[in-house]
Design a protein around this motif. Sequence first.
Motif, mmCIF file in Angstrom:
data_model
loop_
_atom_site.group_PDB
_atom_site.id
_atom_site.type_symbol
_atom_site.label_atom_id
_atom_site.label_comp_id
_atom_site.label_asym_id
_atom_site.label_seq_id
_atom_site.Cartn_x
_atom_site.Cartn_y
_atom_site.Cartn_z
ATOM 1 N N GLU A 142 0.831 -1.206 0.000
ATOM 2 C CA GLU A 142 0.000 0.000 0.000
ATOM 3 C C GLU A 142 0.869 1.262 0.000
ATOM 4 N N LEU A 202 -3.607 -6.557 -4.846
ATOM 5 C CA LEU A 202 -3.168 -5.166 -4.923
ATOM 6 C C LEU A 202 -1.985 -5.013 -5.882
ATOM 7 N N GLN A 230 -2.416 -2.870 -9.388
ATOM 8 C CA GLN A 230 -1.590 -1.676 -9.602
ATOM 9 C C GLN A 230 -0.448 -1.922 -10.579
#
Length: 253
Positions: free
Chosen positions: A52, A87, A91
Amino acid sequence: MSTTRQDLLQAFDALLQPARFKDYGPNGLQVEGRPEVRKIVSGVTASLALIEAAVAARADAIFVHHGLFWRGQDGRVTGWMKQRLALLLAQDINLFAYHLPLDAHPELGNNAQLGLQLGLVAGARFGEQDLGFVGSRGDGGGFADVAALAAHVQQVLKRPVVQAGPSQKPIRNIAWCTGGAQGYFEAAIAAGADAFITGEISEPQAHYAREMGVAFIACGHHASERYGAPAVAGQVAAQLGLAHEFIDIDNPA
């Protein structure tokens, strides 16, 4: 500036030489992302928090010591594994992970960099695959006892340590191996160490330390391995003209 994913992989492999090692998981590119890389984020572990943070930092690649895949683990993509992979893939971020090769590099690896932080100069290597380092203080001095060494380690790493072994014995020869290397303690003793520094301690090592008269200091798995990843990623980034940022996700272990 930018480089290709393949050129970045080749640069990491050329520096760390993963083919030399028998390891617990795959070294190199673990998750394929976008083909063009402009920025690398380095960290210790490919946790969700690090991924993140890398997204927020607009990274194209992440370089870590502890990747996602390990020998003998459950291969199902559920729970925490699904979250991390989802994730990364959403991304389009590349994940590079190097385990033992990152520990072992003689100048930039975890052990070399921990020694640099602690002011220790290695004179020899020991243990399986020569992962352990043994040497002395760079100023030529020693430590009065294990408490003095422990206080020095605590001051440098900014965290409490666990110490075991003789309380009065002077310490000159120091062995170290980052992470979960408590199993290297007997090899460190055989290498002539007065003290051994690693990340973790298990129940038997306290007894060995008392019975063998050799000090044992556990300074934290994460704390001992914060220095290799940014050193390697920073050098490769500079070599290829890329941006680099080290992100340390706090871990009490």
